[in-house]
Scaffold this active site. Structure first.
Site, PDB file in Angstrom:
ATOM      1  N   LYS A  18      -4.256  22.712 -13.160  1.00 49.49           N
ATOM      2  CA  LYS A  18      -5.788  21.454 -11.898  1.00 49.49           C
ATOM      3  C   LYS A  18      -5.714  20.415 -12.873  1.00 49.49           C
ATOM      4  O   LYS A  18      -5.899  19.174 -11.992  1.00 49.49           O
ATOM      5  CB  LYS A  18      -7.501  22.119 -12.267  1.00 49.49           C
ATOM      6  CG  LYS A  18      -7.167  22.359 -14.202  1.00 49.49           C
ATOM      7  CD  LYS A  18      -8.291  23.135 -13.954  1.00 49.49           C
ATOM      8  CE  LYS A  18      -8.594  23.327 -16.032  1.00 49.49           C
ATOM      9  NZ  LYS A  18      -7.741  24.545 -16.127  1.00 49.49           N
ATOM     10  N   THR A  19      -5.436  19.538 -14.408  1.00 50.80           N
ATOM     11  CA  THR A  19      -5.541  18.082 -13.976  1.00 50.80           C
ATOM     12  C   THR A  19      -4.861  17.264 -13.531  1.00 50.80           C
ATOM     13  O   THR A  19      -4.879  16.290 -13.204  1.00 50.80           O
ATOM     14  CB  THR A  19      -5.126  17.881 -16.180  1.00 50.80           C
ATOM     15  OG1 THR A  19      -6.414  18.929 -16.860  1.00 50.80           O
ATOM     16  CG2 THR A  19      -5.129  16.784 -16.172  1.00 50.80           C
ATOM     17  N   GLU A  70     -12.085  17.699 -11.349  1.00 49.10           N
ATOM     18  CA  GLU A  70     -10.956  19.082 -11.970  1.00 49.10           C
ATOM     19  C   GLU A  70     -12.016  19.681 -12.998  1.00 49.10           C
ATOM     20  O   GLU A  70     -13.354  18.955 -13.543  1.00 49.10           O
ATOM     21  CB  GLU A  70     -10.224  17.656 -12.922  1.00 49.10           C
ATOM     22  CG  GLU A  70      -9.584  19.385 -14.414  1.00 49.10           C
ATOM     23  CD  GLU A  70      -8.806  19.452 -15.197  1.00 49.10           C
ATOM     24  OE1 GLU A  70      -8.528  19.679 -16.199  1.00 49.10           O
ATOM     25  OE2 GLU A  70      -9.119  17.794 -15.507  1.00 49.10           O
TER      26      GLU A  70
END
Length: 787
Positions: free
Chosen positions: A150-151, A195
């Site tokens: 996700k980052t 995020e």
């Protein structure tokens, strides 16, 4: 100031007895207005964390007076202080008094002084996610969520939207070089890319317009009871998404949850994907692939970050950007420019010989993907360092970790990074190391001391290796230390050339007759006088300590090893022996025993005593070594050496100042060779003296590992006899023992440490002083640093 209701006052933080039943986090319009339309004094507890530092940056850009406290400073807190953050390295109650609102991270415990003071005086308290979700209400929110990736994906999303001219704001959980910072508020744009953090259930706080879900599986089992509890949180996020839900169709859990949403859009490699990637070509540090939308080819895309998993991430970003009406050509123009976030397959060092990469992966699925990516680079071997993150994860997923490292050639596991957790009895890094071994891996080792990991890794490195550090803790610091030392090591290798040797963190226990001692930071073996001279000059210019070693006899290295360069001149020029008349010239690396037998072959006597000394010429000169009532310099006629600037000199015996077991010249200079004078003698007489030396050594010296005589002989009594009379033979500290054969020898019975030997030496000295009034002086040279 108007009183806002705390989220914890609205709904219990934990409904029932399970932590995953987090409060519903309905939209908080008062908080949204407070944070995005007004200016206030806000204090952040735990501001040094990656998520909290990003929030601090947003709040400063929104015009608030922001203060923050944490136990440690970071480069981020330093940067934020330059922007106006008032930072304190302690959590103090008065921070709550000065603030109108307090925000805290999930890592902060309930008894934190700031939180206690805030509750006591009725100050509003909010979690980080609640604050970010409230800020999102001022924009069109996009949440990127999932257990892995996700980052990178949220950063890539912000980058592509920026390239598409949408001027997005963003909030990402790591440093993002290409975006400038981990968080930014852009008043020009409509979108806010966030995020989402699933670890503590606060995904439920978000009500985005669009959601991009990457994957869902068991993780954070310190918080969630099981996969069903995790899916419940994601399901609520999906239900709270007003626009499009984009999801990875190749992940079964994600597809099952997302596919029924009224505006679901899928992406992936599957034929069922609305946005599909095909013809994927993986390169060393990137990839290319074709993209189809509902069966129609959009075109070709290129990435300059490695791994198939990043192709998957990019497909999600392409799908989202396309649904936002960004033209495909603008999307594909931005993607090749994207660079990883910090600690996401981040190259720390690269040369023709070595490649060092750091990655945040700490879950078995992430580890497999990252190792697969590292394998695709095509280096000779893959050496992997792993720091487990949290005791709870280590316990819950030990079996999965056991099979996650199959494609790594060597694996070093260190101890668990607790991340504020209390240790679980019986759970440590060894838990994972043992599981990897049980799974059949034969190249795993466990190093419980994190500060030694770079040593273990550096010493096992071979030319062509890729070294990969993995973990969400501070394992990357060990890689950074190693990278800095590799810069020097490769310069040293350039000096000594192809024939010379350079090794990092070489255990000196392998190079001393006592078999103890920590590592040499840089172990160097030059083969020529010219290379040795260049080495001396390099060390001088770089302010590197330089210590010369021979065969390692009469030497005790402390357990912390030797910082700087340890040089052993050997091979080449240093192992030459030349005979001219009655003189033998031998290089510094020649064994004394070899000198004695060279003389014998030429029927030259007087050097037989050398047969009983295990050292080399260089060490014998340095210590003025001796045996059988003879000393080195009784036979030396001249010495060749290099000074501290690498310049060569030759001196005759009458120019040299020599003492018992000490030759001052070599305390600051370095031996190259020595010339010894012998006398013609009958071969039978030479052989007789050699046998005498051998017999004396056999009957008076232990065969166990030792450094030779430990103490110089006092004027009043031989040291060995003194030790015997004190009744200290066979006394021991750990595995270090005074020899039964000779009281002036300390032997290593196997596994002894330098600390044990030094303690035994101190015990003997104390006994001699107390009982006989004798001050014993060590003959063995003691060097290095304590552990």
């Amino acid at each position: 100031m108007r009183r806002m209701k705390l989220a914890s006052e609205t709904t219990p933080a934990c409904a029932g007895s399970t932590r995953e039943e987090f409060r519903s986090c309905e939209p908080l319009p008062n908080l949204a207005r407070f944070l995005t339309s007004e200016h206030h004094r806000i204090h952040l507890v735990g501001v040094a964390g990656s998520g909290m530092s990003g929030l601090a940056g947003l709040l400063i850009e929104l015009g608030h007076a922001v203060s923050g406290s944490d136990k440690a400073t970071t480069t981020e807190t330093d940067r934020l202080q330059r922007l106006g953050l008032r930072f304190c390295a302690q959590h103090r109650p008065e921070h709550a008094d000065a603030a109108e609102l307090i925000v805290f991270s999930s890592a902060i415990k309930d008894n934190n002084p700031v939180l206690v003071a805030a509750r006591d005086c009725g100050k509003p308290l909010f979690r980080r996610a609640e604050a970010v979700a409230a800020i999102m209400q001022a924009k069109r929110g996009i949440v990127v969520a999932g257990m892995h990736g996700k980052t990178t994906t949220s950063a890539m999303t912000a980058h592509v939207l920026r390239g598409g001219g949408l001027h997005p704001s963003h909030y990402v959980g790591a440093e993002i070089p290409i975006l400038g910072t981990n968080a930014h508020w852009d008043p020009r744009g409509e979108y806010f890319v966030v995020e989402g953090d699933e670890s503590d259930g606060t995904l439920r706080c978000f009500h985005p317009e669009h959601t991009l879900i990457l994957n869902i599986e068991e993780e954070h089992l310190d918080f969630y009871a099981d996969l069903a509890a995790i899916e419940k949180v994601f399901a609520q996020l999906i239900d709270q998404t007003s626009g499009t839900v984009l999801y990875n169709v190749d992940d079964s859990n994600t597809a099952r949850l997302c596919s029924k949403h009224k505006r679901a859009v899928s992406y992936g490699f599957s034929e069922q994907a609305h946005y599909r990637g095909v013809e994927v070509e993986l390169r060393h540090f990137g990839s290319s692939f074709s993209v189809y939308r509902r069966g129609e080819k959009l075109g070709q895309a290129t990435l300059n970050v490695p791994g198939e998993h990043n192709v998957h991430n990019a497909l999600g970003v392409i799908a989202l950007a396309s649904e936002l009406s960004i033209p495909f050509d603008k999307i594909t123009a931005s993607l090749p420019k994207f660079e990883h976030a910090r600690r996401r397959f981040e190259i720390k060092y690269a040369s023709d010989q070595f490649l060092l990469v750091d990655d945040y992966a700490h879950h078995p699925t992430e580890i497999r993907a990252t190792i697969s990516t590292a394998r695709s680079i095509g280096r000779r071997r893959l050496v992997t360092l792993f720091q487990p993150h949290r005791f709870s994860r280590t316990k819950a997923m030990s079996l999965e970790f056991g099979s996650a490292f199959d494609d790594a050639n060597r694996v070093v596991i260190t101890d668990v990074y607790p991340a504020s957790e209390t240790p679980i009895p019986g759970i440590s890094g060894r838990t994972i190391a043992d599981e990897i071994t049980r799974h059949g891996h034969r190249g795993v080792s466990y190093q419980p001391r994190l500060e030694w990991v770079h040593r273990d890794a550096g010493n096992m490195l071979e030319s062509g290796d890729l070294l990969l550090s993995l973990g969400a803790g501070n394992i990357h610091e060990q890689l950074e230390i190693l990278a800095a030392d590799l810069v020097i090591a490769e310069k040293l290798k350039g000096i000594v050339g192809e024939k010379g040797e350079v090794r990092l963190y070489e255990p000196l226990s392998k190079h001393t007759t006592l078999c103890v001692g920590g590592p040499a930071q840089f172990w160097v073996e030059p083969r020529s006088e010219q290379a040795f001279a260049q080495l001396i000059r390099f060390c001088r210019d770089e302010h590197l300590p330089l210590f010369a070693i021979g065969r390692g006899s009469n030497l005790l290295v402390r357990d912390g090893g030797i910082r700087g360069v340890v040089v052993r001149p050997c091979g080449g020029d240093f192992e030459k022996i030349e005979l001219e008349g009655c003189e033998i010239t031998a290089g510094a690396g020649v064994k004394l025993r070899q000198v004695a037998y060279t003389a014998r072959a030429a029927s030259l006597g007087g050097l037989e005593w050398m047969e009983g000394i295990p050292g080399a010429v260089g060490g014998a000169l340095r210590m003025n070594a001796g045996a059988m009532s003879a000393q080195t310099f009784e036979n030396v006629t001249r010495v060749r050496y290099l000074d501290f600037e690498g310049n060569p000199h030759m001196k005759n015996r009458d120019e040299l100042e020599v003492f018992y077991r000490r030759f001052p010249l070599l305390e600051t200079n370095f031996a190259i060779s020595a010339t010894f004078r012998a006398q013609p003698a009958d071969r039978a007489e030479i052989d007789s003296r050699l046998r005498e030396s051998q017999e004396k050594r056999r009957t008076t010296q232990p065969i166990a590992k030792s450094a030779g005589c430990i103490f110089k002989n006092p004027a009043s009594i031989p040291a060995g006899k003194l030790v015997d009379e004190l009744g200290l033979k066979n006394s021991r500290v750990g595995n270090a023992r005074v020899s039964q054969v000779h009281g002036n020898f300390i032997v290593n019975d196997g596994g002894a440490t330098a600390a044990e030997i030094l303690q035994l030496i101190d015990n003997i000295k104390s006994a001699a002083r107390k009982n006989r009034g004798v001050e014993l002086e060590t003959e063995v040279e003691i060097v290095g640093e304590s552990e």
